[in-house]
Structure formats: C-alpha cells, structure tokens
Design a protein around this motif. Structure first.
Motif, mmCIF file in Angstrom:
data_model
loop_
_atom_site.group_PDB
_atom_site.id
_atom_site.type_symbol
_atom_site.label_atom_id
_atom_site.label_comp_id
_atom_site.label_asym_id
_atom_site.label_seq_id
_atom_site.Cartn_x
_atom_site.Cartn_y
_atom_site.Cartn_z
ATOM 1 N N ALA A 89 0.784 -1.175 0.120
ATOM 2 C CA ALA A 89 0.385 0.007 0.289
ATOM 3 C C ALA A 89 1.117 1.216 0.166
ATOM 4 O O ALA A 89 0.791 2.471 -0.626
ATOM 5 C CB ALA A 89 -1.339 0.681 0.961
ATOM 6 N N TRP A 90 1.617 1.258 0.789
ATOM 7 C CA TRP A 90 2.749 2.228 0.870
ATOM 8 C C TRP A 90 3.486 2.709 -0.748
ATOM 9 O O TRP A 90 4.118 3.704 -0.725
ATOM 10 C CB TRP A 90 3.806 2.412 2.129
ATOM 11 N N TYR A 102 -2.170 -4.733 -14.368
ATOM 12 C CA TYR A 102 -0.985 -4.246 -13.748
ATOM 13 C C TYR A 102 -1.387 -3.874 -11.827
ATOM 14 O O TYR A 102 -0.562 -4.798 -11.586
ATOM 15 C CB TYR A 102 0.041 -3.012 -14.142
ATOM 16 N N ALA A 103 -2.934 -4.046 -12.397
ATOM 17 C CA ALA A 103 -3.120 -3.499 -10.905
ATOM 18 C C ALA A 103 -2.781 -5.430 -10.000
ATOM 19 O O ALA A 103 -2.595 -5.589 -8.705
ATOM 20 C CB ALA A 103 -3.960 -3.307 -10.346
ATOM 21 N N LEU A 111 3.955 6.472 -1.659
ATOM 22 C CA LEU A 111 5.893 6.528 -2.198
ATOM 23 C C LEU A 111 5.386 7.337 -3.663
ATOM 24 O O LEU A 111 6.427 7.830 -4.026
ATOM 25 C CB LEU A 111 6.707 5.333 -1.519
ATOM 26 N N TYR A 112 5.323 6.149 -4.440
ATOM 27 C CA TYR A 112 5.225 6.671 -5.899
ATOM 28 C C TYR A 112 4.884 7.383 -6.356
ATOM 29 O O TYR A 112 5.806 8.725 -6.911
ATOM 30 C CB TYR A 112 4.790 5.204 -6.752
ATOM 31 N N LEU A 166 -2.788 0.694 -4.941
ATOM 32 C CA LEU A 166 -3.122 1.016 -3.360
ATOM 33 C C LEU A 166 -4.921 0.419 -2.962
ATOM 34 O O LEU A 166 -4.698 0.464 -1.587
ATOM 35 C CB LEU A 166 -2.820 2.356 -3.643
ATOM 36 N N VAL A 167 -6.329 0.914 -3.290
ATOM 37 C CA VAL A 167 -6.702 0.605 -2.923
ATOM 38 C C VAL A 167 -7.077 -1.023 -3.001
ATOM 39 O O VAL A 167 -7.752 -1.382 -2.210
ATOM 40 C CB VAL A 167 -8.025 0.741 -4.988
ATOM 41 N N ALA A 168 -6.415 -1.954 -3.613
ATOM 42 C CA ALA A 168 -6.864 -3.838 -3.292
ATOM 43 C C ALA A 168 -5.716 -3.970 -2.171
ATOM 44 O O ALA A 168 -6.241 -4.429 -1.554
ATOM 45 C CB ALA A 168 -6.226 -4.697 -4.580
ATOM 46 N N ALA A 169 -4.886 -3.815 -1.743
ATOM 47 C CA ALA A 169 -3.869 -3.092 -0.994
ATOM 48 C C ALA A 169 -5.243 -3.005 0.798
ATOM 49 O O ALA A 169 -5.053 -3.357 2.021
ATOM 50 C CB ALA A 169 -2.243 -2.656 -0.810
#
Length: 550
Positions: free
Chosen positions: A149-150, A307-308, A154-155, A254-257
């Motif tokens: 998620a982070w 990709y996600a 950070l990206y 991010l959403v998935a994590a």
C-alpha cells in the motif's frame, strides 16, 4: 471497519516502509514499460524494448539460479549478502543515467543497465522474502501488505520532486534507504529456524511433496504474468501510454491493498489462488477478445487493471511462499526462487511474444488482433495444463461415460453363476465412507466406517486435510474454534490436533512430510500462542473450549 482501526493497520514499520520504497523505485525503473522520471525523447521503442528484455530475462534467471544455489549450497544462503545485491542495482541505474548523455551508446548502455537492474531487483526480492518468511505469519503478512500500500503512496510522492532530480536521487538516496531498512531488520532474524538450517539434498522427498502442491498456483499467477507481459509489450511502443498505465495501476494497487488489509483486520481470510484463476480465466479471455474492438483507451484501462492485479498476485505469491517455508521448514529462497522463476518466465513469454507478434503482418490482419488471438490461445493452453492436461483428460470418469452395450446379450439362464454373483456384488450397496477432517482444511479423505472417533486416544487423523465444515468428530470441531480464537495457522492447527491425539513428533513429521525440527518449532509456537506447556493441557483446553466465555 472503523477508520481509526484502518489507519492504525496502515501504520508502517521499518520493514513495510523499506519494502514500499523498494517497490516504488522498481515501478520507476523496471515496471510498466516506461521510465516516468527520465526524458521522454530518450525513451525510444528500441531502447525500451532492449532494456526490458535484458531486465526481464536476467530477473527470471536470477530466481532459478537462487533456487539452484540454495539447493546445492544451503550453508551460503544463511548470510544476508546485501552488498552483493546493492552493487548491480546501483551500477544499473548509473548506466541508465549515462545512456541519457551518451546518445550513440544509449542502446548498449540501456541493455547492460537493464540486466544489472534485473539482477539487483531479484536479489532484493529474495532479501525481503527471507525477512517476511522468518517472521511470525501475522507480522510478516501485515508488513508485506502494508508495504504494498505504501509503495503506491511513495510512488505518487516521487512526482512532487522535479523530474530532473529524481533520476539521481534514486541511486544516491532512495537505494541506500531501503537497503538500510532490510539490513536493520535482517539482524533480528532467528537463523536457528528449521527453514534456515535445512539441507535440501538430505530429504528430497519433502521438496518433491512441496512442489507437487504449489506448481498449479505458480501456473495460475504466471498466467496473469503472461497477460501483463503482453500489455507491457504494447506499452513499450508508446511511452506516454506506459506512464499512464503506471499511474493507474499504482492507484488500483493502493485500493486493493487497503481493501485486503481492512477485510483481514476484521475476519480470517482464506484465498485459493487456483480457484480464483478459474474465475479469472473467462473474464481475462473476454477482455483480450475485446481488445481489437474497443481502441486505445480500452487498451490503457486493461493494462492498468492487469498491472494492479499483477501487484496483488505478487503479494499473494510472496505470502504463499512464506507460508510454505514456515509450514514445511523449507528454505524461503528455494521455494520463492522456483515459484517466482515459473511466474516471471511466463511473464517473459508474454512480453517477447507480444512484441514480435505485434511487429508481424500476416494476411493483412492487424497486429492487435494477432496479439489478442495469441493471448487467448496461450491462456487456454495454460488452463488446460493446470487442469491436468491430457493425462487428466484421458482419465475415466464413470459419471460422464457413454457405454455402448453389445447388441446380443445372454439371458440370465445362460450366464455363468460366477458372473451373476459378480454382478450382485457390484449392485450391492456399500456403506458410505466417512469424511474425516484434520485442522487445516482442504481436500476430503475417505476413512473406514469403523474409524475411531475418540478425541485424544492416540489415533492420528488423516494426513490430508478435509473441507471446512466437515469434521471428523467433536474434538476436530473444538480444534477449529480454538484455531479461530487464538489465531493459529492452518499448519499449526493440524500439528496441534495430531499432538493432542497422541502422535509422536517422528510420526507427525512422517505424516506431514517435514523434518522433526519443523514439528518441534510448530509445537513451541502452538504452546506459546495457547499459553500452555504440555500435551494434557492442550487436550483439556480443546475439549473444554467455549469461545463465548473468553
């Protein structure tokens, strides 16, 4: 899930923050088909293709080489050789930056930089995998998910830095930071765990047993990698598409994590990768079928979604490999090297195949149509192999057989008595076998009708676990409630039940095809989690367990 609980769950530690930074930097260099923080005029199709070709092939070969090295030279893998990993990663970035300024040498420098980045990236993945596998399952899994998620956060933060500076900050600042994180956490690892003391060649049967259970999962995740490789080949042709895909996919990651972390925080989560692939298969084949019809916008969305999903799949792959290492006492570098090698090899097939198919012109058929056809064909082929291939297809299934009886049949009067008796035996109803259940959950195992139903009388449950909801007896049902209440893993629950039923350490190790040291390690963890000290206390706890009163 209340917002404060979610925020608390997302709070990073050194391991998750370091891993997240590593993933974010990877997304800026070895992921997505473009370099978001390098000049766009430098990113020609030729430079991108040869860079990603070198990076992908070296990355995959590094996984297989790591597995082979661990099997042949297990003692050497006990040390964390961070310097050996940092050097190629640093040099790869330096060559990539040098390619910007030395245009005549851009292609060879990019190719060499890609290979070095592939080598360094694979090495860092191995270091993180060893770290997460060595930790308790809850701690390791949480660090991995929170780090993913982070990574997205950070990206996106990298875009706040001027593009002209970012390329230099990666090797000079960010690389030392996540290297320091893995070094600091590696010092806390207990190298006396069975997974690190393991000598693979002393018990090859255990390794064959493990591999027979994980190859199908590797193929399922590899199929997604294959699709992602195809979309990468399309993105390489247009760097602006690749940059957009990076942004969209990191947002979806991010959403998935966060969703996975939120669900896991309130309930136990069990996930079967091959079952998910069987659901995913018709959806992704349909998605590729629509690719030639819906244009470039749809292609970008599809690439971002794949990709996600790929990011989530890599996370699940690491979790499963860590679980296999803990449960079976298997060196984490070996199982991750084999598993990841299969997955990334299929990704390379998709990338190389998609690139060359796209450049073909066959009978005037558009290249995107050929890409879609090849993708669907190979996806179907992998699904067929995963289902058992020709061997399973040729296996007899009486429920689906078509039987053609001879036109002339003898009457009962002319048939031999032995044949009539055989027919009566076949038609005679037999008692249904019981389905016994061990703690872990899984595939059903038949047991004889007179199987012992005692709770702790020394009889061992079936070594093969059964489906959730089917219990061998009351003790097994109680054991399942203990598992949910105290947070035991599937293997810990299985070992606990075998211990309580009177099995020796040697017998349990034989049943589960692991070393005796691995069983002793599981026993220590079980007793610690349940706050008990001996077998009789375990039996008493399980037999009298009432979750409502605790």
């Amino acid at each position: 899930m209340p917002m404060p609980m979610l925020i608390d769950a997302l709070r990073p530690n050194v391991a998750s923050l370091g891993y997240g930074l590593f993933l974010a930097i990877n997304a800026a260099s070895v992921w997505g088909g473009s370099f978001p923080f390098l000049p766009i005029d430098f990113q020609t199709s030729e430079v991108l293709f040869w860079f990603f070709l070198a990076q992908s092939l070296v990355f995959t070969l590094s996984f297989f080489a790591s597995a082979a090295g661990t099997y042949l030279f297990p003692a050497q893998t006990r040390a964390f050789m961070v310097k050996v990993v940092v050097a190629p990663y640093m040099l790869g970035w330096c060559l990539l930056i040098g390619a910007i300024y030395f245009q005549p040498w851009a292609l060879p420098l990019s190719f060499a930089g890609g290979g070095l980045l592939g080598l360094g990236s694979a090495g860092f993945y191995m270091l993180w995998q060893r770290l997460f596998a060595s930790q308790d399952a809850s701690e390791g899994n949480q660090s991995l998910i929170v780090g993913t998620a982070w990574a997205a956060i950070l990206y996106f933060a990298l875009y706040l830095i001027p593009v002209a500076v970012t390329a230099y900050l990666i090797p000079l600042v960010f690389l030392p930071l996540f290297s320091l994180a893995v070094v600091l956490k590696s010092r806390t690892i207990d190298l006396n765990q069975p997974m690190f003391e393991d000598v693979p060649r002393e018990h090859p049967r255990t390794y064959r047993h493990i591999m027979s259970h994980v190859w199908r999962t590797a193929l399922a995740i590899g199929a997604l990698g294959f699709c992602t490789g195809i979309m990468r080949s399309l993105a390489v042709a247009d760097p602006s598409v690749g940059s957009l895909v990076n942004v969209l996919s990191m947002g979806a990651t991010l959403v998935a994590a966060v969703v996975m972390l939120a669900v896991w925080a309130v309930k136990n989560v069990r996930f079967h990768v091959w079952t998910a692939y069987r659901i995913f298969f018709p959806l992704v084949t349909t998605a590729f079928l629509l690719l030639p019809l819906l244009g470039s916008v749809y292609a970008r969305v599809l690439a971002a979604v794949l990709y996600a999903l790929w990011s989530v799949a890599i996370m699940l792959m690491m979790i499963q490999c860590a679980q296999v290492s803990r449960d079976g006492g298997i060196n984490p570098v070996f199982i991750y090297g084999v598993f990841g090698g299969i997955v990334y090899a299929l990704h390379d097939v998709g990338f190389i195949g998609g690139h060359y198919v796209e450049s073909l012109a066959v009978f005037g058929i558009p290249s995107v149509v050929l890409v879609a056809v090849v993708a669907i064909y190979l996806l179907g082929l992998m699904y067929f192999i995963g289902q058992g291939g020709f061997r399973q297809a040729m296996a007899s299934d009486t429920a689906d057989e078509i039987e053609l009886l001879a036109l002339r049949r003898r009457t009962h009067a002319t048939r031999p008595n032995a044949e009539l008796e055989a027919e009566r035996t076949v038609l005679k109803p037999a008692s249904e076998p019981k389905v016994v259940r061990s703690a872990a959950g899984g595939t059903p195992t038949a047991a004889s009708a007179d199987a012992d139903d005692g709770a702790a009388d020394g009889a061992s449950p079936a070594a093969t676990p059964e489906p959730r909801g089917a219990f061998r007896d009351r003790f097994s049902k109680q054991m399942a409630m203990v598992r949910d209440h105290y947070g035991l893993s599937a293997r810990e629950t299985e070992v606990a039940e075998l211990i309580a039923r009177g099995n020796t350490v040697a017998h349990i190790a034989e049943l589960l095809v692991v070393s005796e040291n691995t069983i002793r390690t599981h026993s220590k963890r079980i007793y610690t989690k349940l706050d008990i000290h001996k077998r009789q206390e375990l039996i008493d706890l399980v037999e009298s367990f009432e979750p409502e009163s605790r």
